[in-house]
Scaffold this active site. Structure first.
Site: not given
Ligand code: NAD
Length: 494
Positions: A264, A398, A188, A299
């Site tokens: 992650e 963050e 997804k 991240c």
């Molecule tokens: P997000 O959690 O909003 O979205 C991530 C994914 O989750 C997307 O595909 C989104 O569609 C999905 N999602 C959203 N709501 C959901 C739900 N209720 N159920 C299932 N899936 C759902 O995060 P983002 O805004 O896309 O990414 C940014 C965040 O990700 C930041 O906080 C960043 O630090 C983190 N990040 C972490 C790493 C790591 O390796 N630790 C790497 C990249 C990004």
């Protein structure tokens, strides 16, 4: 890669994207689509399928059928390896096309995207392809009248939810080990960065991956992501994204089949500069790159700069100078060092953090505002805020944008206390010429990755995973494989 090739690719129209289910491109069950806007100019340039719960269920059913009949898991390791190696070759052969498509979708500067996206994804797939026939089971040291064998089996169906900052790289971190170990996968991608990852999945089929082994459904997290989280037929869920979503996924697992969930999550990583750093000018340049590349949407970004008080003003000036030399702008221009913010929502959020930092006593020494608004795109000046206390919002939350908070310290103990004063623990760095101090800091700062006299760039041979609320489990390296296998004991009376 040259600018003419990039410009030619960017001029190409992008056809509408659909789901990939059972080896076929299919529209959403209700015909719904989502407009895809480019952060480069704010213009819609294509659409994707807006998935429904039924679409997600169809993808999971396809993955389950593929797993159960052994069309992939049942192939010899050598055969699986051949397909994955070919897939890596195809990603490399199409690298520029994939990178430009991805940049139009998510805004990362092309000179970073070309390496971090197709480059890294191909390397990751190849790494796990090469590893898969070198992973042995175990014989336990039992008494002589029994034989205890430990088999390593695929878990079944893996659900993978991917964020928008590096879709191909992070996608490959999950897909590589999951597929290498014989699992089927449902993917997804994120709403605002799905295209290059969807195209990468097509290439897997061109390489010979059987239909149904890898399915991908686009759409809203709250709809298709939730359906995946609540499914009774997903065995392991792997996720990169925000802490809020990670928390929800654990709840979904508890409410459904108690699937294993690996997260992650975000970070607020401290970059700690001692006055005895070997080269303070170099440290300043790397500190600027460590927070501002990909507009801070990394991240492991070094978003907190902890500077020994005796060099604070000079060092901040050096970071500001290095930052001023990083050109912000069109991410498809090869001379750009900092591209676009991924979405208007994210840009507004970033600016809100700057306002809060100022209201809490921080002082903006660089940036602080939206720029290049006339392009229609989402650009933000790299921003440095000094006077950020350990309790401030800019320390505790963050941003995931180009905002660096600076906090002075006077002793090693104080540096450690400030570094560890958040709920996160993803990455960090220490800059010092003192070997003992470097090792002490590596031990004392609670993170998954600690850099010494550098920031970022850790390759695929080492794990990346967080502690605390930065997550659990690791991507990259052979350790990632543990997430995608079950251990099964055979206890045999001799
Ligand atoms: P997000 O959690 O909003 O979205 C991530 C994914 O989750 C997307 O595909 C989104 O569609 C999905 N999602 C959203 N709501 C959901 C739900 N209720 N159920 C299932 N899936 C759902 O995060 P983002 O805004 O896309 O990414 C940014 C965040 O990700 C930041 O906080 C960043 O630090 C983190 N990040 C972490 C790493 C790591 O390796 N630790 C790497 C990249 C990004």
């Amino acid at each position: 890669m040259d600018q003419t090739q990039i410009d030619a690719l960017r001029a190409q129209p992008v056809p509408a994207f659909s789901h990939l289910i059972d080896g076929k491109h299919v529209a959403a069950s209700d015909g719904g689509t989502m407009d895809i806007k480019s952060p480069i100019d704010g213009q819609v340039f294509t659409t994707t399928a807006k998935g429904t719960v039924a679409d997600m269920q169809a993808a999971i059913t396809s993955a389950r059928a593929a797993f159960e009949d052994g069309r992939w898991a049942g192939q010899s390791p050598a055969a699986r390896k051949k397909v994955l190696m070919k897939w890596a070759d195809l990603i490399e052969a199409n690298a520029l096309e994939l990178a430009v498509l991805g940049v139009r979708d998510n805004g990362t500067e092309i000179n970073m995207a070309i390496k971090a996206e197709p480059g890294s994804a191909a390397g990751t797939i190849r790494y796990y392809a090469e590893a898969l026939d070198k992973i042995y089971g175990e014989i336990a040291p039992t008494s002589s009248d029994v034989l205890g064998m430990i088999h390593k089996e695929p878990v079944g169906v893996v659900g993978a939810i991917i964020p928008w900052n590096f879709p191909m790289m992070i996608g490959a971190w999950k897909l590589g080990p999951a597929l290498a170990m014989g699992n089927s996968v449902v993917l997804k991608p994120a709403e605002t960065a799905s295209l290059s990852l969807m195209r990468m999945c097509d290439l897997a089929h061109e390489a010979g991956l059987p239909a149904g082994v890898l399915n991908a459904v686009t759409g809203e997290g709250a709809v298709v992501g939730e359906a995946m989280g609540l499914s009774m037929d997903i065995d392991v869920l792997v996720f990169t994204g925000s802490g809020g979503t990670g928390r929800r996924l654990m709840e979904y697992a508890a409410r459904s089949n108690m699937k294993r969930v690996y997260l992650e999550l975000g970070g607020k990583s401290p970059n700690i500069i001692f006055a005895d750093a070997p080269n303070l000018d170099e440290a300043a340049k790397v500190a600027a790159g460590g927070i501002f590349r990909n507009a801070g949407q990394v991240c492991v970004a070094g978003s907190r700069l902890l500077v020994e008080a005796s060099i604070h003003d000079d060092f901040v000036a050096a970071v500001a100078k290095a930052t001023s030399m990083m050109r912000v702008g069109d991410p498809l221009d090869m001379s750009t060092a900092i591209g676009a913010v991924n979405s208007e929502v994210q840009l507004r959020q970033n600016l809100g953090f700057v306002d809060t930092a100022v209201s809490e006593g921080g002082e903006i020494v660089l940036g602080g505002q939206r720029i290049l608004q006339e392009t229609g795109g989402y650009y933000m000046a790299p921003t440095i805020v000094t006077g950020v206390t350990p309790e401030a919002t800019l320390t505790q939350k963050e941003v995931f944008g180009p905002v660096l908070g600076v906090t002075p310290f006077t002793t090693d103990d104080e540096a450690v206390r400030i570094a560890n004063a958040t709920v996160y623990g993803l990455a960090g760095a220490v800059w010092t010429s003192n070997l003992s101090r470097a090792h002490r800091m590596v031990r004392s700062v609670r993170t998954g990755v600690m850099h010494v006299n550098t920031y970022g760039g850790a390759d695929g041979t080492v794990p990346l995973g967080g502690v605390g609320q930065s997550g659990n489990g690791s991507d990259k390296s052979l350790h990632a494989i543990e997430k995608y296998i079950n251990l099964k004991t055979a206890w045999i009376k001799l």
